[in-house]
Design a protein around this motif. Sequence first.
Motif, PDB file in Angstrom:
ATOM      1  N   GLU A   1       8.978   7.344  11.444  1.00  0.00           N
ATOM      2  CA  GLU A   1       8.442   7.351  10.083  1.00  0.00           C
ATOM      3  C   GLU A   1       9.276   6.518   9.111  1.00  0.00           C
ATOM      4  O   GLU A   1       8.875   6.335   7.964  1.00  0.00           O
TER       5      GLU A   1
ATOM      6  N   SER B   1      -2.458  10.918   7.677  1.00  0.00           N
ATOM      7  CA  SER B   1      -1.360  10.802   8.634  1.00  0.00           C
ATOM      8  C   SER B   1      -1.634   9.791   9.747  1.00  0.00           C
ATOM      9  O   SER B   1      -0.733   9.469  10.512  1.00  0.00           O
TER      10      SER B   1
ATOM     11  N   CYS C   1       1.488   6.042  12.053  1.00  0.00           N
ATOM     12  CA  CYS C   1       1.725   6.975  10.949  1.00  0.00           C
ATOM     13  C   CYS C   1       2.295   6.204   9.754  1.00  0.00           C
ATOM     14  O   CYS C   1       2.772   5.080   9.900  1.00  0.00           O
TER      15      CYS C   1
END
Length: 177
Positions: free
Chosen positions: A10, A123, A85
């Motif tokens: 992420e 997401s 993501c």
Amino acid sequence: MTGQRLYKIEKLRSEIAIGQLFDRSNPAAKSVMAYPLRAVWTVNPSRCAALPPEDYEIIASSSFMNLAPDEVTAPKNLQRKVATCPQFLIAVPKKKLRHAVDRVQMRRRIREAYRLNRHLIPSDLPLDIAFIYVASEVLPYSEVLKGVTRILTRISRTLFKDAESAVCQPVAELPAE
């Protein structure tokens, strides 16, 4: 991503993606201001290739991406797994907060506020988001939390508004009989 923790995937680490995010000639990069933060975000076209064809058709047809659906293709030598993501980075300039302890503290507060509110954005969309701290003093967590929440809400509102207004063409049309 499942769970509450932040995963390494992420974090926005790609120099190319960061350069495209801050490139002033990139019309796909959007900016949102919510004191004490400013966010610059875009949908990363190179990570769109990892999505199924029906998903990147919707992304490429929306108004914030100036790409034709056939321009969003997977690289021929895609060896590693591409993250679908949202990825983010946090910048706390030394010009705003002189002491490293204060910069680290604000980075931690921004990261925690993002971790708790990342459910506000889709997401499964390859977003690149940069949070830039613009206040010149250390602010309490409650103000940072409000700023991150407003930014993520505005980003998702813009994404859904663009997706609703985009006309999606079918990937392959059946021949008329």
